[in-house]
Design a protein around this motif. Structure first.
Motif, PDB file in Angstrom:
ATOM      1  N   ALA A   1      -8.995 -22.146 -20.446  1.00  0.00           N
ATOM      2  CA  ALA A   1      -8.866 -23.538 -20.876  1.00  0.00           C
ATOM      3  C   ALA A   1      -8.033 -23.626 -22.154  1.00  0.00           C
ATOM      4  CB  ALA A   1     -10.247 -24.148 -21.092  1.00  0.00           C
ATOM      5  N   ALA A   2      -8.202 -22.649 -23.068  1.00  0.00           N
ATOM      6  CA  ALA A   2      -7.426 -22.643 -24.308  1.00  0.00           C
ATOM      7  C   ALA A   2      -5.948 -22.394 -24.022  1.00  0.00           C
ATOM      8  CB  ALA A   2      -7.968 -21.576 -25.256  1.00  0.00           C
ATOM      9  N   ILE A   3      -5.631 -21.486 -23.093  1.00  0.00           N
ATOM     10  CA  ILE A   3      -4.239 -21.209 -22.725  1.00  0.00           C
ATOM     11  C   ILE A   3      -3.600 -22.450 -22.111  1.00  0.00           C
ATOM     12  CG2 ILE A   3      -2.762 -19.829 -21.211  1.00  0.00           C
ATOM     13  CD1 ILE A   3      -4.799 -17.545 -21.522  1.00  0.00           C
ATOM     14  N   GLU A   4      -4.353 -23.146 -21.284  1.00  0.00           N
ATOM     15  CA  GLU A   4      -3.844 -24.360 -20.656  1.00  0.00           C
ATOM     16  C   GLU A   4      -3.560 -25.441 -21.696  1.00  0.00           C
ATOM     17  OE1 GLU A   4      -2.553 -26.892 -17.704  1.00  0.00           O
ATOM     18  OE2 GLU A   4      -3.029 -24.743 -17.551  1.00  0.00           O
ATOM     19  N   ASP A   5      -4.353 -25.475 -22.740  1.00  0.00           N
ATOM     20  CA  ASP A   5      -4.227 -26.503 -23.772  1.00  0.00           C
ATOM     21  C   ASP A   5      -3.129 -26.190 -24.781  1.00  0.00           C
ATOM     22  OD1 ASP A   5      -4.864 -28.831 -25.148  1.00  0.00           O
ATOM     23  OD2 ASP A   5      -6.395 -27.855 -26.378  1.00  0.00           O
ATOM     24  N   ALA A   6      -2.731 -24.919 -24.882  1.00  0.00           N
ATOM     25  CA  ALA A   6      -1.809 -24.480 -25.923  1.00  0.00           C
ATOM     26  C   ALA A   6      -0.355 -24.692 -25.524  1.00  0.00           C
ATOM     27  CB  ALA A   6      -2.045 -23.008 -26.240  1.00  0.00           C
ATOM     28  N   ASP A   7       0.491 -24.864 -26.538  1.00  0.00           N
ATOM     29  CA  ASP A   7       1.941 -24.890 -26.333  1.00  0.00           C
ATOM     30  C   ASP A   7       2.512 -23.478 -26.330  1.00  0.00           C
ATOM     31  OD1 ASP A   7       2.308 -27.825 -26.386  1.00  0.00           O
ATOM     32  OD2 ASP A   7       1.625 -27.623 -28.458  1.00  0.00           O
ATOM     33  N   VAL A   8       1.972 -22.631 -27.194  1.00  0.00           N
ATOM     34  CA  VAL A   8       2.411 -21.241 -27.301  1.00  0.00           C
ATOM     35  C   VAL A   8       1.171 -20.364 -27.390  1.00  0.00           C
ATOM     36  CG1 VAL A   8       3.702 -19.561 -28.675  1.00  0.00           C
ATOM     37  CG2 VAL A   8       4.550 -21.894 -28.465  1.00  0.00           C
ATOM     38  N   THR A   9       1.225 -19.203 -26.728  1.00  0.00           N
ATOM     39  CA  THR A   9       0.099 -18.269 -26.741  1.00  0.00           C
ATOM     40  C   THR A   9       0.483 -17.015 -27.502  1.00  0.00           C
ATOM     41  OG1 THR A   9      -0.642 -19.066 -24.581  1.00  0.00           O
ATOM     42  CG2 THR A   9      -1.521 -16.961 -25.321  1.00  0.00           C
ATOM     43  N   LEU A  10      -0.370 -16.597 -28.422  1.00  0.00           N
ATOM     44  CA  LEU A  10      -0.210 -15.323 -29.125  1.00  0.00           C
ATOM     45  C   LEU A  10      -1.121 -14.304 -28.468  1.00  0.00           C
ATOM     46  CD1 LEU A  10      -0.336 -16.495 -32.872  1.00  0.00           C
ATOM     47  CD2 LEU A  10       1.632 -16.458 -31.324  1.00  0.00           C
ATOM     48  N   MET A  11      -0.539 -13.271 -27.836  1.00  0.00           N
ATOM     49  CA  MET A  11      -1.354 -12.224 -27.238  1.00  0.00           C
ATOM     50  C   MET A  11      -1.397 -11.031 -28.170  1.00  0.00           C
ATOM     51  SD  MET A  11      -1.084 -10.110 -23.667  1.00  0.00           S
ATOM     52  CE  MET A  11      -2.077  -8.612 -23.504  1.00  0.00           C
ATOM     53  N   LEU A  12      -2.591 -10.687 -28.617  1.00  0.00           N
ATOM     54  CA  LEU A  12      -2.771  -9.552 -29.513  1.00  0.00           C
ATOM     55  C   LEU A  12      -3.181  -8.309 -28.732  1.00  0.00           C
ATOM     56  CD1 LEU A  12      -2.743 -11.719 -31.788  1.00  0.00           C
ATOM     57  CD2 LEU A  12      -4.543 -10.400 -32.910  1.00  0.00           C
ATOM     58  N   TYR A  13      -2.685  -7.180 -29.193  1.00  0.00           N
ATOM     59  CA  TYR A  13      -3.212  -5.899 -28.713  1.00  0.00           C
ATOM     60  C   TYR A  13      -3.278  -4.953 -29.897  1.00  0.00           C
ATOM     61  CZ  TYR A  13       1.293  -3.453 -28.789  1.00  0.00           C
ATOM     62  OH  TYR A  13       2.452  -2.849 -29.187  1.00  0.00           O
ATOM     63  N   ASP A  14      -4.054  -3.912 -29.784  1.00  0.00           N
ATOM     64  CA  ASP A  14      -4.283  -2.955 -30.863  1.00  0.00           C
ATOM     65  C   ASP A  14      -3.195  -1.888 -30.812  1.00  0.00           C
ATOM     66  OD1 ASP A  14      -5.172  -1.106 -32.704  1.00  0.00           O
ATOM     67  OD2 ASP A  14      -7.277  -1.254 -32.115  1.00  0.00           O
ATOM     68  N   ALA A  15      -2.285  -1.891 -31.788  1.00  0.00           N
ATOM     69  CA  ALA A  15      -1.179  -0.929 -31.791  1.00  0.00           C
ATOM     70  C   ALA A  15      -1.668   0.492 -32.036  1.00  0.00           C
ATOM     71  CB  ALA A  15      -0.144  -1.328 -32.844  1.00  0.00           C
ATOM     72  N   ARG A  16      -2.800   0.653 -32.666  1.00  0.00           N
ATOM     73  CA  ARG A  16      -3.316   2.005 -32.901  1.00  0.00           C
ATOM     74  C   ARG A  16      -3.808   2.640 -31.610  1.00  0.00           C
ATOM     75  NH1 ARG A  16      -7.446   0.842 -37.767  1.00  0.00           N
ATOM     76  NH2 ARG A  16      -8.251  -0.462 -36.081  1.00  0.00           N
ATOM     77  N   VAL A  17      -4.335   1.817 -30.721  1.00  0.00           N
ATOM     78  CA  VAL A  17      -4.820   2.304 -29.425  1.00  0.00           C
ATOM     79  C   VAL A  17      -3.692   2.354 -28.405  1.00  0.00           C
ATOM     80  CG1 VAL A  17      -6.431   1.832 -27.531  1.00  0.00           C
ATOM     81  CG2 VAL A  17      -7.124   1.407 -29.892  1.00  0.00           C
ATOM     82  N   GLY A  18      -2.731   1.435 -28.529  1.00  0.00           N
ATOM     83  CA  GLY A  18      -1.663   1.334 -27.556  1.00  0.00           C
ATOM     84  C   GLY A  18      -2.021   0.366 -26.443  1.00  0.00           C
ATOM     85  N   VAL A  19      -1.133   0.227 -25.487  1.00  0.00           N
ATOM     86  CA  VAL A  19      -1.344  -0.694 -24.373  1.00  0.00           C
ATOM     87  C   VAL A  19      -2.336  -0.085 -23.393  1.00  0.00           C
ATOM     88  CG1 VAL A  19      -0.248  -1.874 -22.439  1.00  0.00           C
ATOM     89  CG2 VAL A  19       0.950  -1.690 -24.626  1.00  0.00           C
ATOM     90  N   THR A  20      -3.387  -0.816 -23.087  1.00  0.00           N
ATOM     91  CA  THR A  20      -4.420  -0.354 -22.157  1.00  0.00           C
ATOM     92  C   THR A  20      -4.255  -1.047 -20.805  1.00  0.00           C
ATOM     93  OG1 THR A  20      -5.998  -2.081 -22.761  1.00  0.00           O
ATOM     94  CG2 THR A  20      -5.998  -0.071 -24.103  1.00  0.00           C
ATOM     95  N   THR A  21      -5.031  -0.578 -19.830  1.00  0.00           N
ATOM     96  CA  THR A  21      -5.002  -1.185 -18.499  1.00  0.00           C
ATOM     97  C   THR A  21      -5.401  -2.651 -18.569  1.00  0.00           C
ATOM     98  OG1 THR A  21      -5.578   0.944 -17.530  1.00  0.00           O
ATOM     99  CG2 THR A  21      -5.872  -0.993 -16.143  1.00  0.00           C
TER     100      THR A  21
END
Length: 496
Positions: free
Chosen positions: A78-98
């Motif tokens: 619902a928040a993504i639908e309401d937003a104009d722009v989405t910030l997707m965070l990931y943990d750079a220390r862990v890297g990209v996970t599945t």
């Protein structure tokens, strides 16, 4: 027009930390425990001159239909639908996970601008984790550290570019005026005997410009989130049979008959002895902050369980904070003996909290949408009494009659004389009394004055405060002049 940013990502990547950083204040609870945030939280944020509406979300997790994870995911969608722009965070220390890959694909299908943020980029050891972000197919990552405020200048440029791509002017926003121009009431009170004194309530002059702040508090699983969802008419907050779903205070803007209202959903308050975990202690502290900033507090009780000792302690805390109180008896449709339940509630309040005598009690069923139309009229009435103003002249006439009926007691053979008084503040109504021995006035007599004032001026269930001040002695200056005159006559001019 203000644009909207939603912060999303899997659990424990620093979404709430970035939310607090952009909001400029600690609004969301931050802890190392994954999944602290469950409901979506909104606030105004900014980076330099760029202002926007900000949404913090729960960690993206997959779950079977109907599970808590599934309900949290729906809130995030619902928040993504309401937003104009989405910030997707990931943990750079862990890297990209599945899991990052799975939700990256979901965001690509949403067909909205996505800015990929590589969080926790303190130091050089995370460069490999930053490069892994290109596998998500969401463009260049923005290295940043939400905890230390690093990388926000780059994020600024990415946001501006994303908004221009969808035709939004990032600078065509309106200034957020909430709270602007408020000033603290500096009135120090009247001088003794000034019947023309009337305090200026600067704090209440901007009431029409800001929403009524209404906090919903109570024990866990009393139905607080369900009530707010029923009032606003949408599944704004996560609800379910599990106790303790709400962990931090969530503000929801709403409008009732043209009046703006800001509802605060809060975490359930258990007995102090049962609170051992750090996260729950933080939730309780967040709830008490919501009470402090609220104007009216609705204490929600479980009608099936009736009033318990913990409910009375919560009510006492609300009164100590000086907030207006309304009691909501929920799950009324499941109560069998309704007369007995109401009688027990009134008896408990009369015995344990006599200062709440006459407080409004509203019976509802939040789940069945019954009785909800009676809540806001009760809130409005409590708010009106909380802002009550009694002119100085009628107050002193009442004070004279009350003292004549029951004079203040004597202490050590000296009679306590209350000469004069006036209201010096509202929210809650606060009064100053001038007397000859302010420190010796018994608390029992102050309670007597409170009860009489509450009855005579029709202020049931409203916290009242009395402050005592030492009145000046009208003969003090005359005695000093007589003493100096006698001394001059005795020694004569120029005598040794």
């Amino acid at each position: 027009m203000t644009f909207t940013l939603a912060i999303v990502g899997r659990p424990n990547v620093g979404k709430s930390t970035l939310f607090n950083r952009l909001a400029g204040k600690r609004l969301a609870i931050v802890d190392d425990t994954p999944g602290v945030t469950r409901d979506r939280r909104e606030a105004m944020g900014n980076i330099s001159d760029l202002e926007f509406r900000l949404i913090d979300t729960a960690g993206l997790e997959e779950g079977a239909p109907g599970t808590l994870s599934d309900r949290m995911r729906k809130q995030t969608e619902a928040a993504i639908e309401d937003a104009d722009v989405t910030l997707m965070l990931y943990d750079a220390r862990v890297g990209v996970t599945t899991m990052d890959e799975h939700f990256g694909a979901m965001l690509r299908r949403a067909k909205k601008p996505v800015i990929l943020c590589a969080n926790k980029c303190e130091g050089r050891a995370v460069q490999e984790g930053v490069f892994e972000a290109y596998t998500l197919g969401l463009g260049d990552p923005v290295p940043l550290s939400a905890e230390h405020g690093e990388g926000l200048a780059d994020l600024y440029q990415f946001i501006v570019s994303a908004l221009k791509e969808i035709g939004i002017d990032p600078y065509a926003h309106e200034e957020e005026e909430y709270g602007k121009g408020q000033s603290r009431n500096e009135d120090t009170g009247p001088e003794e005997g000034d019947l023309n004194y009337e305090f200026v309530d600067e704090e209440g002059q901007n009431d029409d410009e800001r929403p009524l702040r209404l906090a919903i508090v109570g024990r866990p699983n009393a139905g607080k989130s369900t009530l707010i969802n029923a009032l606003v008419g949408e599944d704004r907050l996560i609800t379910g049979p599990e106790a303790g779903l709400t962990r931090d205070s969530i503000a929801v803007d709403w409008e009732w008959e043209g009046m703006p209202v800001r509802l605060f959903d809060t975490a359930g308050l258990r007995r102090q002895a049962r609170i051992t975990e750090k996260l729950e202690k933080m939730s309780v502290a967040d709830t008490m902050r919501a009470v402090q900033f609220a104007e009216v507090v609705c204490l929600m009780l479980d009608g099936e369980l009736g009033i318990e000792k913990q409910d009375l302690k919560i009510a006492e805390k609300v009164v100590k904070e000086g907030r207006a109180l309304v009691i909501i008896l929920n799950k009324w449709d499941a109560v069998k003996d309704r007369l007995d339940t109401q009688r027990q509630l009134k008896d408990a309040l009369t015995k344990s909290l006599p200062q709440l005598k006459g407080v409004q009690i509203v019976t509802v069923s939040a789940l069945m949408d019954k009785g909800l139309d009676r809540i806001m009229p009760a809130v409005e009435e409590a708010y009106s009494m909380w802002n009550a103003r009694i002119p100085t002249s009628p107050f002193n006439k009442w004070l004279s009659d009350t003292l004549e009926k029951h004079p203040a007691p004597s202490v050590a053979g000296r009679r306590i004389k209350i000469r004069y008084g006036a209201q010096i503040k509202t929210r809650p109504p606060t009064f100053s009394l001038f007397c000859n021995m302010p420190d010796d006035l018994p608390d029992s007599y102050v309670r007597y004055l409170e009860n009489e004032l509450r009855r005579d001026f029709n202020l049931p269930g409203v916290p009242l405060r009395f402050y005592t001040r030492k009145g000046s002695n009208p003969y003090e200056g005359r005695r000093r002049q007589n003493r100096d005159s006698k001394r001059g006559k005795r020694y004569g001019k120029g005598s040794k």
